[in-house]
Scaffold this motif. Structure first.
Motif, mmCIF file in Angstrom:
data_model
loop_
_atom_site.group_PDB
_atom_site.id
_atom_site.type_symbol
_atom_site.label_atom_id
_atom_site.label_comp_id
_atom_site.label_asym_id
_atom_site.label_seq_id
_atom_site.Cartn_x
_atom_site.Cartn_y
_atom_site.Cartn_z
ATOM 1 N N GLU A 48 -8.232 12.199 6.540
ATOM 2 C CA GLU A 48 -8.824 12.683 5.070
ATOM 3 C C GLU A 48 -10.067 13.597 5.746
ATOM 4 O O GLU A 48 -10.146 14.701 5.138
ATOM 5 C CB GLU A 48 -9.311 11.725 4.367
ATOM 6 C CG GLU A 48 -10.286 12.157 3.202
ATOM 7 C CD GLU A 48 -10.562 11.312 2.165
ATOM 8 O OE1 GLU A 48 -11.168 11.415 1.235
ATOM 9 O OE2 GLU A 48 -10.489 9.941 2.310
ATOM 10 N N GLU A 63 -9.898 17.606 4.597
ATOM 11 C CA GLU A 63 -10.402 18.174 3.403
ATOM 12 C C GLU A 63 -11.173 19.382 3.895
ATOM 13 O O GLU A 63 -11.805 19.821 2.849
ATOM 14 C CB GLU A 63 -11.658 16.770 3.204
ATOM 15 C CG GLU A 63 -12.704 16.700 4.353
ATOM 16 C CD GLU A 63 -13.696 15.595 4.259
ATOM 17 O OE1 GLU A 63 -13.268 14.685 3.306
ATOM 18 O OE2 GLU A 63 -14.482 15.420 5.110
ATOM 19 N N LYS A 97 -9.230 17.809 -3.661
ATOM 20 C CA LYS A 97 -9.646 16.103 -3.415
ATOM 21 C C LYS A 97 -8.619 15.786 -4.164
ATOM 22 O O LYS A 97 -8.330 14.347 -3.964
ATOM 23 C CB LYS A 97 -11.230 16.105 -3.809
ATOM 24 C CG LYS A 97 -11.688 14.959 -3.418
ATOM 25 C CD LYS A 97 -13.266 15.031 -4.207
ATOM 26 C CE LYS A 97 -13.968 13.788 -3.582
ATOM 27 N NZ LYS A 97 -15.393 13.770 -3.990
ATOM 28 N N ILE A 110 -5.881 14.502 -2.321
ATOM 29 C CA ILE A 110 -6.070 13.297 -1.356
ATOM 30 C C ILE A 110 -6.300 11.853 -2.159
ATOM 31 O O ILE A 110 -5.779 10.969 -1.656
ATOM 32 C CB ILE A 110 -7.143 13.806 -0.511
ATOM 33 C CG1 ILE A 110 -6.853 14.993 0.384
ATOM 34 C CG2 ILE A 110 -7.701 12.853 0.380
ATOM 35 C CD1 ILE A 110 -8.110 15.526 1.183
ATOM 36 N N HIS A 130 -3.047 10.222 -3.240
ATOM 37 C CA HIS A 130 -2.359 9.859 -2.112
ATOM 38 C C HIS A 130 -2.967 8.533 -1.699
ATOM 39 O O HIS A 130 -2.190 7.491 -1.609
ATOM 40 C CB HIS A 130 -2.294 10.967 -0.987
ATOM 41 C CG HIS A 130 -1.511 10.377 0.097
ATOM 42 N ND1 HIS A 130 -0.236 9.959 0.331
ATOM 43 C CD2 HIS A 130 -1.957 9.822 1.536
ATOM 44 C CE1 HIS A 130 0.031 9.365 1.481
ATOM 45 N NE2 HIS A 130 -0.836 9.380 2.153
ATOM 46 N N GLU A 131 -4.301 8.544 -1.732
ATOM 47 C CA GLU A 131 -4.935 7.431 -1.194
ATOM 48 C C GLU A 131 -4.635 6.143 -2.082
ATOM 49 O O GLU A 131 -4.442 4.895 -1.681
ATOM 50 C CB GLU A 131 -6.530 7.588 -1.087
ATOM 51 C CG GLU A 131 -7.238 6.664 -0.392
ATOM 52 C CD GLU A 131 -8.585 7.118 -0.389
ATOM 53 O OE1 GLU A 131 -9.649 6.311 0.210
ATOM 54 O OE2 GLU A 131 -9.025 8.149 -0.805
ATOM 55 N N ILE A 138 -0.063 17.039 -0.069
ATOM 56 C CA ILE A 138 -1.486 17.475 0.250
ATOM 57 C C ILE A 138 -1.327 18.807 1.295
ATOM 58 O O ILE A 138 -1.911 19.822 1.065
ATOM 59 C CB ILE A 138 -2.339 16.424 1.293
ATOM 60 C CG1 ILE A 138 -2.460 15.041 0.427
ATOM 61 C CG2 ILE A 138 -3.518 16.931 1.918
ATOM 62 C CD1 ILE A 138 -2.872 14.021 1.280
#
Length: 164
Positions: A62, A66, A73, A76, A79-80, A139
């Motif tokens: 990340e 980023e 954001k 990400i 996905h997180e 992403i």
């Protein structure tokens, strides 16, 4: 190798091992071979361990992505969140598989039930694996996003913190 590279090296393994495990488990059920079923349990256990590695490399990945133009954001974070659910389910499948492996070796009466439960639960894990893999791919791979390969034009010049 940077954090994103390490994440890319390990992040496919928690998806691949359960797929292989399901194929092996079905083969074990058809052939009625305990050795083959034990191999499937091992694939599920290795998949859970691989999920630990993928989760541990995610944060460093990340920090690398980023700073890349066109990365928002939102992608990400999506996905997180998906990866967190997937990893927990992978750990549970690994735990069920440990019990199944033990039950198989000890020839416990419930061994057949653990085999079926692990196979069904592996299907659930693979459902979340697909979601996690897709959100991870989105992403950097704009071509698989819902809006095609249209980059988020209003976010290109914003810093990572200011993006949607």
């Amino acid at each position: 190798m940077n954090g994103a590279h390490w994440h890319l090296v390990v992040n496919h393994l928690p998806i691949i091992f359960p797929i292989i495990g399901v194929i092996i488990m079905i083969t074990g059920l058809i052939s009625k071979s305990e050795a083959v079923k034990r191999t499937a349990f091992m694939m599920f256990i290795i998949g859970a361990l691989a999920a630990i590695a993928a989760m541990n490399t995610g944060e460093d990945a990340e920090h690398v992505v980023e700073n890349i133009s066109g990365i928002t954001k939102n992608y990400i974070e999506t996905h997180e969140e998906s990866a967190e659910v997937f990893s927990i389910l992978s750990y549970i499948l690994g735990g069920i598989s440990l019990i199944g492996l033990w039950a198989s070796y000890k020839q416990k009466f419930f061994s057949a039930w653990i085999t079926i439960i692990s196979l069904i639960f592996a299907g659930v894990v693979l459902f979340y694996a697909k979601d996690t893999g897709t959100t991870g791919g989105e992403i950097r791979h704009t071509e698989i996003r819902e809006n095609g390969n249209i980059p988020p034009s209003n976010n290109e010049n914003k810093s990572y913190e200011d993006r949607d």
